[in-house]
Scaffold this motif. Structure first.
Motif, PDB file in Angstrom:
ATOM      1  N   TYR A 109      -5.902 -10.204  -4.489  1.00  0.00           N
ATOM      2  CA  TYR A 109      -4.729  -9.900  -5.317  1.00  0.00           C
ATOM      3  C   TYR A 109      -3.605  -9.452  -4.362  1.00  0.00           C
ATOM      4  N   GLU A 110      -2.544 -10.270  -4.271  1.00  0.00           N
ATOM      5  CA  GLU A 110      -1.453  -9.976  -3.343  1.00  0.00           C
ATOM      6  C   GLU A 110      -0.389  -9.143  -4.031  1.00  0.00           C
ATOM      7  N   THR A 111       0.036  -8.051  -3.375  1.00  0.00           N
ATOM      8  CA  THR A 111       1.033  -7.156  -3.951  1.00  0.00           C
ATOM      9  C   THR A 111       1.703  -6.377  -2.834  1.00  0.00           C
ATOM     10  N   THR A 112       2.465  -5.360  -3.210  1.00  0.00           N
ATOM     11  CA  THR A 112       3.215  -4.543  -2.254  1.00  0.00           C
ATOM     12  C   THR A 112       2.830  -3.083  -2.418  1.00  0.00           C
ATOM     13  N   ARG A 113       2.715  -2.385  -1.292  1.00  0.00           N
ATOM     14  CA  ARG A 113       2.480  -0.951  -1.327  1.00  0.00           C
ATOM     15  C   ARG A 113       3.520  -0.265  -0.431  1.00  0.00           C
ATOM     16  N   VAL A 114       3.700   1.040  -0.592  1.00  0.00           N
ATOM     17  CA  VAL A 114       4.693   1.785   0.166  1.00  0.00           C
ATOM     18  C   VAL A 114       4.001   2.804   1.067  1.00  0.00           C
ATOM     19  N   THR A 126      -8.838  -6.420  -2.731  1.00  0.00           N
ATOM     20  CA  THR A 126     -10.093  -6.720  -3.429  1.00  0.00           C
ATOM     21  C   THR A 126     -10.476  -5.439  -4.171  1.00  0.00           C
ATOM     22  N   LEU A 127     -10.661  -5.544  -5.489  1.00  0.00           N
ATOM     23  CA  LEU A 127     -10.944  -4.369  -6.305  1.00  0.00           C
ATOM     24  C   LEU A 127     -12.263  -4.566  -7.047  1.00  0.00           C
ATOM     25  N   PHE A 128     -13.078  -3.509  -7.104  1.00  0.00           N
ATOM     26  CA  PHE A 128     -14.361  -3.600  -7.809  1.00  0.00           C
ATOM     27  C   PHE A 128     -14.732  -2.225  -8.334  1.00  0.00           C
ATOM     28  N   ALA A 129     -15.666  -2.225  -9.292  1.00  0.00           N
ATOM     29  CA  ALA A 129     -16.061  -0.977  -9.960  1.00  0.00           C
ATOM     30  C   ALA A 129     -17.081  -0.206  -9.114  1.00  0.00           C
ATOM     31  N   LEU A 130     -17.043   1.117  -9.224  1.00  0.00           N
ATOM     32  CA  LEU A 130     -18.041   2.008  -8.625  1.00  0.00           C
ATOM     33  C   LEU A 130     -18.948   2.532  -9.747  1.00  0.00           C
ATOM     34  N   ARG A 131     -20.242   2.475  -9.540  1.00  0.00           N
ATOM     35  CA  ARG A 131     -21.193   2.868 -10.596  1.00  0.00           C
ATOM     36  C   ARG A 131     -22.087   3.999 -10.103  1.00  0.00           C
ATOM     37  N   ASP A 132     -22.578   4.799 -11.060  1.00  0.00           N
ATOM     38  CA  ASP A 132     -23.517   5.859 -10.694  1.00  0.00           C
ATOM     39  C   ASP A 132     -24.946   5.308 -10.710  1.00  0.00           C
ATOM     40  N   ALA A 141     -12.947   0.993  -6.517  1.00  0.00           N
ATOM     41  CA  ALA A 141     -12.663   0.970  -5.080  1.00  0.00           C
ATOM     42  C   ALA A 141     -11.800  -0.242  -4.771  1.00  0.00           C
ATOM     43  N   SER A 142     -10.992  -0.111  -3.718  1.00  0.00           N
ATOM     44  CA  SER A 142     -10.148  -1.235  -3.308  1.00  0.00           C
ATOM     45  C   SER A 142     -10.200  -1.378  -1.797  1.00  0.00           C
ATOM     46  N   ILE A 143     -10.181  -2.626  -1.376  1.00  0.00           N
ATOM     47  CA  ILE A 143     -10.094  -2.942   0.042  1.00  0.00           C
ATOM     48  C   ILE A 143      -8.767  -3.655   0.239  1.00  0.00           C
ATOM     49  N   ALA A 144      -7.883  -3.058   1.051  1.00  0.00           N
ATOM     50  CA  ALA A 144      -6.538  -3.615   1.248  1.00  0.00           C
ATOM     51  C   ALA A 144      -6.410  -4.145   2.668  1.00  0.00           C
ATOM     52  N   THR A 149       2.559  -9.683   8.049  1.00  0.00           N
ATOM     53  CA  THR A 149       2.948 -10.702   9.025  1.00  0.00           C
ATOM     54  C   THR A 149       2.874 -12.095   8.419  1.00  0.00           C
ATOM     55  N   GLN A 150       1.774 -12.362   7.676  1.00  0.00           N
ATOM     56  CA  GLN A 150       1.636 -13.675   7.051  1.00  0.00           C
ATOM     57  C   GLN A 150       2.724 -13.910   6.010  1.00  0.00           C
ATOM     58  N   VAL A 151       3.006 -12.892   5.196  1.00  0.00           N
ATOM     59  CA  VAL A 151       4.023 -13.047   4.150  1.00  0.00           C
ATOM     60  C   VAL A 151       5.385 -13.307   4.774  1.00  0.00           C
ATOM     61  N   ALA A 152       5.711 -12.545   5.847  1.00  0.00           N
ATOM     62  CA  ALA A 152       6.997 -12.746   6.513  1.00  0.00           C
ATOM     63  C   ALA A 152       7.098 -14.153   7.075  1.00  0.00           C
ATOM     64  N   ALA A 153       5.967 -14.627   7.668  1.00  0.00           N
ATOM     65  CA  ALA A 153       5.973 -15.979   8.232  1.00  0.00           C
ATOM     66  C   ALA A 153       6.151 -17.027   7.135  1.00  0.00           C
ATOM     67  N   GLN A 154       5.465 -16.808   5.998  1.00  0.00           N
ATOM     68  CA  GLN A 154       5.600 -17.752   4.889  1.00  0.00           C
ATOM     69  C   GLN A 154       7.022 -17.770   4.343  1.00  0.00           C
TER      70      GLN A 154
END
Length: 659
Positions: A109-114, A126-132, A141-144, A149-154
């Motif tokens: 999922y491509e987006t912008t963060r500050v 990449t986002l997925f659920a955490l379970r007990d 949880a998310s993996i960012a 660099t790729q977006v700027a090049a595109q």
């Protein structure tokens, strides 16, 4: 995450975690429990790995997140993840969290963060659920991954492609791409329009559909030559959709793919049909025009049917600084007017030179400007008229222009003189109506910081109450002999100030220095006001002294005997100042503002100030630095032992009332 790992992470310097990290993890992997091993891998991962509870509060924050977003773990854990969500996408995280809490797994999922320092970064999430232990979803949880660099090049690639497409679509020249079998792969709208087709009608068609069979043989040979690397410029006859023929100039080159294989040929096509017709017509009249234009004092240009310069006479070459070869083939607008970029833009219609190349009636343009070869502007009047005729209209234009520089100079001078003359009446009215005012600017003794004197600066208040600066009216007053009257008025105000116990500096003009009656007037004014003459300093420039040295010498010695003092203004800008120091009773040297302004950055200015201070001391004089505008300059002047200072840092000129 185990507290022991978190603690050790913050106690270890960041530089120690850079390159050796995977090796260190591998070496100790067997010694760690599975849960601790996983926590350490997450903590040291290069991507930003973040966990949140069901409300969106951050529960863990790895080193990758710290590097990407700039926040430390202790700054983020327990706070809302909205901390790193930029304003334009606010609410996005809550929507994503809701989807994950519903059990959805979200990839790429491509987006912008500050970041902490306010920068936006592009990330792939990449986002997925955490379970007990019971399988219940307790957070997300998310993996960012940073994809800035790729977006700027595109984006840059997209912009580059758009620019190239716009250039091809908007150029007036035809662009034609054929494959190795000479089938049409691409044409731009200009080429289709030249031949009377739509772009779609031409795509896929063989070159033979547009080229005379005899021309096709030479075209095949040219394409074969180009495969060896040659570029060619050829003239061909092309058949239009309506059966008519046009003459074109084609600049052709081979096109190769990344592997160097020949994949086609590209031609830039220019319709030169009418140009060739015009050239023929102009050649027929060349002898006549040569005889006519050789004797003309006015500049003469002829334009072809396409509006481009075809011939240039000697007078035009002389006036513009171009050779005929440099001008021929150019347009008036692009080469002598507002420029090629303007001509090709939508604003070209506002350029008067642009329309001359297509005029169908005689045109006269007054007060136009040509840009000469050296970049100077040449004011001209010009006239243009169509020449030749065929069913399609004129086959060219003739343009005659005259240099009006002298007329413009005379007109500008007349306007300036008229403006100056109008100021004489306005100054007289201001004096009669008591609307002349003085501004005072303090002169400070540098050692003590005390006010030493005030320079008197004349101003005029107009009938609306606005203050008029002296650069508006003093030139006229000097030219028409009114400056000495203003000087006398200022001297009178200085005497009143001195009578009240305030020191004043008065500027004397060259006309006043040449007035033999001035010394007596000053003596009477001082006596009438019962003023202390030692409080009055007269500032004189080297230029003024040069004009009236004998009278100025008598004046200065007479007033010095009375007790007045004299300052040599703008010291350092002339060549005769040393003579005046020796022969006149000068007590102060005012260092010119130009040497003070760049004192901190110009060694030559610093050397001059140092030399002036030493010179003044050897003559028993004081120094005054004008134009002090910052504290650093003030401090440097103090170090150089200048006696007095004046400038905006110490006080701006302020209107003073003498009532």
């Amino acid at each position: 995450m185990p507290k022991s790992l978190t603690k050790s992470r913050h106690m270890t310097p960041r530089v120690a975690l850079a390159e050796p990290m995977p090796e260190r993890i591998s070496a100790s992997a067997e010694a760690l429990p599975t849960q601790a091993r996983a926590a350490q891998i997450v903590d040291f991962a290069t991507d930003a790995i973040i966990s949140k509870d069901r409300t969106g509060l951050v529960t863990s924050w790895n080193l990758g997140a710290e590097r990407l977003y700039g926040y430390r773990e202790d700054e983020v854990v327990g706070r809302s993840i909205s901390l790193i969500i930029p304003q334009p996408v606010k609410g996005e995280e809550s929507r994503l969290l809701a989807r994950v809490l519903d059990g959805e797994h979200i990839d790429y999922y491509e987006t912008t963060r500050v970041t902490k320092d306010g920068r936006n970064v592009n990330v792939s999430l990449t986002l997925f659920a955490l379970r007990d232990g019971d399988g219940e979803i307790i957070g997300a949880a998310s993996i960012a991954h940073d994809i800035s660099t790729q977006v700027a090049a595109q984006r840059e690639l997209g912009r580059s492609e758009d620019r190239h497409r716009q250039i091809l679509e908007s150029t007036t020249e035809g662009v034609w791409l054929v494959d190795p079998e000479m089938a049409t792969d691409y044409v731009n709208p200009s080429l289709a329009r030249i031949l009377g087709y739509t772009v779609e009608e031409m795509l896929g068609r063989h070159l033979s559909d547009f080229l005379d069979p005899r021309e096709l043989v030479s075209a095949r040979a040219s394409i074969q030559r180009q495969t060896t690397g040659a570029n060619e410029r050829l003239e061909h006859i092309l058949r239009c959709k309506d059966g008519s023929e046009i003459q074109v100039l084609m600049a052709v080159t081979a096109v190769r793919d990344d592997a160097g294989e020949h994949v086609g040929n590209l031609a830039i096509v220019t319709d030169v049909t009418r140009q060739r017709q015009t050239e023929t017509h102009l050649r027929e009249t060349e002898t006549f025009l040569a005889g006519l234009t050789a004797s003309m004092q006015e500049g003469l240009l002829t334009l072809g049917v396409d509006g481009r310069i075809a011939t240039v006479n000697h007078a035009a070459e002389q006036a513009l600084g171009y050779t005929a070869r440099e001008l021929i083939g150019q347009t008036l607008c692009a080469h002598l007017g507002c420029g090629r970029d303007h001509e090709q833009s939508g604003d070209a219609g506002s350029c008067r030179l642009h329309g001359i190349g297509s005029c169908t009636e005689p045109v006269r343009v007054e007060d136009e400007v040509f840009v000469c070869a050296n970049g100077t502007l040449l004011p001209v009047d010009l006239s243009a008229a169509p020449i030749g005729a065929d069913p399609g209209g004129p086959t060219g234009r003739v343009v005659v222009f005259r240099d009006i520089s002298e007329r413009k100079r005379a007109s500008a001078q007349a306007e300036q003189e008229l403006e100056q003359m109008s100021w004489i009446g306005r100054v007289r009215d201001a004096m009669d109506e008591d609307r002349m005012v003085l501004a005072t600017q303090p002169i400070i003794e540098l050692a003590s910081g005390a006010l030493a004197s005030q320079e008197l600066l004349i101003r005029l208040r107009d009938r609306t109450g606005e203050i008029v600066m002296p650069n508006k009216f003093l030139p006229a007053a000097e030219r028409y002999g009114l400056i000495s009257v203003l000087d006398r008025w200022v001297i009178g105000q200085a005497a009143r100030m001195a009578a009240a116990g305030s020191a004043a500096n008065v500027n004397l003009s060259a006309q006043s220095l040449g007035d033999p009656e001035l010394a007596g007037l000053i003596e009477r004014l001082i006596a009438d006001e019962s003023a202390d003459p030692s409080l009055i300093t007269f500032e004189i420039t080297e230029t003024a002294l040069t004009e009236h040295l004998d009278l100025a010498s008598k004046l200065t010695f007479r007033l010095a005997a009375l007790g007045c003092t004299f300052a040599l203004d703008d010291f350092g800008t002339g060549y005769g100042a040393f003579t005046y120091l020796k022969t006149l009773p000068i007590t102060h040297l005012k260092i010119d503002i130009e040497f003070v302004r760049d004192l901190l950055h110009n060694k030559a200015s610093e050397h001059l100030v140092i030399a002036t201070v030493q010179l003044a001391r050897s003559f028993g004089q004081k120094t005054v630095a004008e134009g002090v505008e910052d504290a650093a300059t003030l401090e440097r002047l103090r170090e150089l032992e200048v006696d007095y200072v004046q400038g905006y840092l110490l006080g701006r000129p302020e209107i003073r009332s003498f009532d």
